[in-house]
Design an enzyme around this catalytic site. Structure first.
Site, PDB file in Angstrom:
ATOM      1  N   LYS A  98     -13.338  -7.074   8.564  1.00  0.00           N
ATOM      2  CA  LYS A  98     -12.695  -8.381   8.688  1.00  0.00           C
ATOM      3  C   LYS A  98     -11.183  -8.261   8.853  1.00  0.00           C
ATOM      4  CE  LYS A  98     -13.915 -12.050   6.237  1.00  0.00           C
ATOM      5  NZ  LYS A  98     -14.340 -12.868   5.063  1.00  0.00           N
ATOM      6  N   GLU A 155      -1.240 -12.235  27.165  1.00  0.00           N
ATOM      7  CA  GLU A 155      -0.296 -13.185  26.556  1.00  0.00           C
ATOM      8  C   GLU A 155       1.150 -12.727  26.718  1.00  0.00           C
ATOM      9  OE1 GLU A 155      -1.077 -16.059  24.981  1.00  0.00           O
ATOM     10  OE2 GLU A 155      -3.240 -15.849  25.097  1.00  0.00           O
ATOM     11  N   ASP A 208       0.422  -9.057   1.222  1.00  0.00           N
ATOM     12  CA  ASP A 208      -0.630  -8.169   0.699  1.00  0.00           C
ATOM     13  C   ASP A 208      -1.464  -8.931  -0.316  1.00  0.00           C
ATOM     14  OD1 ASP A 208      -1.998  -5.808  -0.549  1.00  0.00           O
ATOM     15  OD2 ASP A 208      -0.545  -4.698   0.645  1.00  0.00           O
ATOM     16  N   ASN A 209      -2.710  -8.504  -0.499  1.00  0.00           N
ATOM     17  CA  ASN A 209      -3.545  -9.118  -1.545  1.00  0.00           C
ATOM     18  C   ASN A 209      -3.963  -8.094  -2.603  1.00  0.00           C
ATOM     19  OD1 ASN A 209      -5.350  -7.598  -0.121  1.00  0.00           O
ATOM     20  ND2 ASN A 209      -6.887  -9.202   0.162  1.00  0.00           N
ATOM     21  N   GLY A 259       0.812  -1.212   0.000  1.00  0.00           N
ATOM     22  CA  GLY A 259       0.000   0.000   0.000  1.00  0.00           C
ATOM     23  C   GLY A 259       0.845   1.261   0.000  1.00  0.00           C
ATOM     24  N   TYR A 315     -14.562   1.577   9.598  1.00  0.00           N
ATOM     25  CA  TYR A 315     -13.100   1.764   9.712  1.00  0.00           C
ATOM     26  C   TYR A 315     -12.722   2.125  11.146  1.00  0.00           C
ATOM     27  CZ  TYR A 315      -8.473   3.815   8.645  1.00  0.00           C
ATOM     28  OH  TYR A 315      -7.127   4.127   8.611  1.00  0.00           O
TER      29      TYR A 315
HETATM   30  P1  NAD Z   1      -3.512   1.536   1.404  1.00  0.00           P
HETATM   31  O1  NAD Z   1      -4.905   1.203   1.043  1.00  0.00           O
HETATM   32  O2  NAD Z   1      -2.655   2.203   0.397  1.00  0.00           O
HETATM   33  O3  NAD Z   1      -2.733   0.250   1.928  1.00  0.00           O
HETATM   34  C1  NAD Z   1      -3.372  -0.796   2.603  1.00  0.00           C
HETATM   35  C2  NAD Z   1      -2.819  -2.116   2.070  1.00  0.00           C
HETATM   36  O4  NAD Z   1      -3.438  -3.189   2.786  1.00  0.00           O
HETATM   37  C3  NAD Z   1      -3.117  -2.328   0.593  1.00  0.00           C
HETATM   38  O5  NAD Z   1      -1.944  -2.686  -0.089  1.00  0.00           O
HETATM   39  C4  NAD Z   1      -4.147  -3.455   0.595  1.00  0.00           C
HETATM   40  O6  NAD Z   1      -4.099  -4.218  -0.571  1.00  0.00           O
HETATM   41  C5  NAD Z   1      -3.749  -4.208   1.844  1.00  0.00           C
HETATM   42  N1  NAD Z   1      -4.833  -5.044   2.383  1.00  0.00           N
HETATM   43  C6  NAD Z   1      -6.091  -4.650   2.730  1.00  0.00           C
HETATM   44  N2  NAD Z   1      -6.814  -5.702   3.167  1.00  0.00           N
HETATM   45  C7  NAD Z   1      -5.979  -6.784   3.108  1.00  0.00           C
HETATM   46  C8  NAD Z   1      -6.135  -8.154   3.422  1.00  0.00           C
HETATM   47  N3  NAD Z   1      -7.301  -8.652   3.874  1.00  0.00           N
HETATM   48  N4  NAD Z   1      -5.085  -8.992   3.242  1.00  0.00           N
HETATM   49  C9  NAD Z   1      -3.903  -8.523   2.778  1.00  0.00           C
HETATM   50  N5  NAD Z   1      -3.685  -7.216   2.457  1.00  0.00           N
HETATM   51  C10 NAD Z   1      -4.724  -6.362   2.619  1.00  0.00           C
HETATM   52  O7  NAD Z   1      -3.606   2.426   2.721  1.00  0.00           O
HETATM   53  P2  NAD Z   1      -2.495   3.301   3.463  1.00  0.00           P
HETATM   54  O8  NAD Z   1      -2.880   4.713   3.351  1.00  0.00           O
HETATM   55  O9  NAD Z   1      -1.140   2.879   3.022  1.00  0.00           O
HETATM   56  O10 NAD Z   1      -2.729   2.850   4.970  1.00  0.00           O
HETATM   57  C11 NAD Z   1      -1.975   1.776   5.511  1.00  0.00           C
HETATM   58  C12 NAD Z   1      -2.282   1.603   6.986  1.00  0.00           C
HETATM   59  O11 NAD Z   1      -1.989   2.799   7.697  1.00  0.00           O
HETATM   60  C13 NAD Z   1      -3.748   1.263   7.254  1.00  0.00           C
HETATM   61  O12 NAD Z   1      -3.820   0.305   8.283  1.00  0.00           O
HETATM   62  C14 NAD Z   1      -4.332   2.580   7.723  1.00  0.00           C
HETATM   63  O13 NAD Z   1      -5.386   2.389   8.602  1.00  0.00           O
HETATM   64  C15 NAD Z   1      -3.136   3.231   8.403  1.00  0.00           C
HETATM   65  N6  NAD Z   1      -3.271   4.699   8.368  1.00  0.00           N
HETATM   66  C16 NAD Z   1      -3.028   5.391   7.212  1.00  0.00           C
HETATM   67  C17 NAD Z   1      -3.205   6.767   7.202  1.00  0.00           C
HETATM   68  C18 NAD Z   1      -2.945   7.601   5.959  1.00  0.00           C
HETATM   69  O14 NAD Z   1      -3.103   8.832   6.006  1.00  0.00           O
HETATM   70  N7  NAD Z   1      -2.546   7.022   4.849  1.00  0.00           N
HETATM   71  C19 NAD Z   1      -3.642   7.421   8.354  1.00  0.00           C
HETATM   72  C20 NAD Z   1      -3.904   6.670   9.482  1.00  0.00           C
HETATM   73  C21 NAD Z   1      -3.701   5.301   9.489  1.00  0.00           C
END
Ligand code: NAD
Length: 321
Positions: A94, A166, A34-35, A13, A148
């Site tokens: 999920k 744990e 990642d998926n 991501g 979310y």
């Molecule tokens: P993103 O959507 O670019 O990345 C998320 C990644 O998770 C993707 O590559 C997606 O394919 C993967 N993914 C989702 N469900 C999955 C599953 N079931 N199995 C395997 N892979 C899965 O989002 P991001 O902006 O890079 O955010 C990444 C993390 O950081 C998230 O957990 C988000 O909550 C947290 N976050 C991001 C921000 C931001 O501003 N970008 C702010 C707060 C928190």
């Protein structure tokens, strides 16, 4: 520091790919899980062939196996932009619940430290401003954003339970809005939306009157904060975000100025439960981790615009964007 084997879930991501890249540059071995639910392999292109990087395509809600010893699990898998989690509400819940459970199980099996990527969204539409880690938040569990916010709140509770019952070595980082290269142009968040619109000569769609505020942090600063916490022994939660607050309208105006676009601004309806204000209290990050954001707004925005100008036209389309 001795080389560590770090598992990064969601490593393809936006934030996760920057994390993987930085970890490899620092001499660590990285396994990315990642998926591509909300990303594409393009994000990995710059380092996919590195000998210290491996990729496993898997859905975290199904099965999780990583061979050999693991030192650290960074759990970043989750849809993160409103457009994604509104389209993928069940998958979001999920991966926040079952995916986090599997990632914690992996850390437990390997005796590894575990870090949960939580979010400022756990504060909801906050009634305390700026938000310190002690604030319990103001979340509507039944609103559209609840999928979310509540997934992340549950993930925090689960992480805490593994720590207390744990004895797992865990940490929670609450990340505030982050921006930079590799954001998808259609991911619905304000900055990529404005940059895409400005470069396409379309009006910038500002929600409401644009007086709502956001504090945006450049991705390299976020990654630095995350890694300082990950390689510490602290449990958190620690806020990582840039306290430099600005209105959404000012962000749009800066994008227009920086791109030289004359496309103007169009005011549109504000989404339900859209937070009115958002600014991290970063006292803990400063005092406990010695962390402060370094990249100024104009510099970060310029790097983002430059990336959108050069890289975006060659990217393959994201599955959900
Ligand atoms: P993103 O959507 O670019 O990345 C998320 C990644 O998770 C993707 O590559 C997606 O394919 C993967 N993914 C989702 N469900 C999955 C599953 N079931 N199995 C395997 N892979 C899965 O989002 P991001 O902006 O890079 O955010 C990444 C993390 O950081 C998230 O957990 C988000 O909550 C947290 N976050 C991001 C921000 C931001 O501003 N970008 C702010 C707060 C928190």
């Amino acid at each position: 520091m001795k080389q560590q084997h770090v598992v990064v879930t969601g490593g393809a991501g936006f934030v996760g790919s920057h994390l993987c890249e930085r970890l490899i540059a620092d001499g660590h071995r990285v396994t990315c899980l990642d998926n591509f639910l909300t990303s594409t392999p393009d994000n990995l292109a710059g380092f996919a062939a590195h000998p210290d990087f491996s990729f496993v395509r898997c859905d975290l809600t199904e099965f999780l196996h990583v061979p050999g010893p693991v030192d650290l699990v960074l759990h970043f898998a989750s849809p993160a932009s409103p457009i994604d989690y509104l389209k993928l509400p069940i998958q979001t819940l999920k991966v926040g619940a079952i995916g986090t459970w599997h990632a914690l199980g992996l850390a437990k099996e390997k005796g590894a430290r575990f870090l949960l990527a939580s979010t400022s969204e756990v504060y909801g539409d906050p009634q305390v401003h700026p938000q310190p880690e002690e604030y319990w938040g103001h979340v509507n569990p039944l609103g559209p954003r609840g999928v979310y916010d509540e997934a992340k709140r549950y993930a925090e509770a689960l992480t805490t339970a593994y720590r207390t019952s744990e004895g797992l070595d865990t940490a929670i980082v609450r990340i505030f809005n982050t921006y930079g290269p590799r954001m998808r142009p259609a991911d619905g968040r304000a900055i990529p939306t404005f940059v895409r619109q400005a470069l396409a000569g379309e009006p910038l769609t500002v929600a409401g009157d644009g007086s709502q505020t956001r504090s945006v942090c450049f991705v390299s600063d976020t990654v630095e904060g995350v890694l300082r916490l990950a390689f510490s022994e602290l449990p958190g939660p620690v806020n990582i975000g840039n306290p430099d607050e600005r209105t959404v309208l000012a962000i749009a105006q800066d994008v227009l100025a920086l791109t030289g676009s004359v496309s103007g601004i169009e005011f549109v309806e504000r989404p339900q439960d859209d937070p009115k204000v958002r600014r991290p209290d970063t006292t803990k990050a400063r005092e406990l981790l010695g962390w402060e954001p370094r990249v100024g707004w104009r510099d970060g925005l310029k790097q983002t615009v430059d990336w959108f100008r050069t890289a975006v036209p060659t990217q393959s389309a994201a599955l959900h964007g």
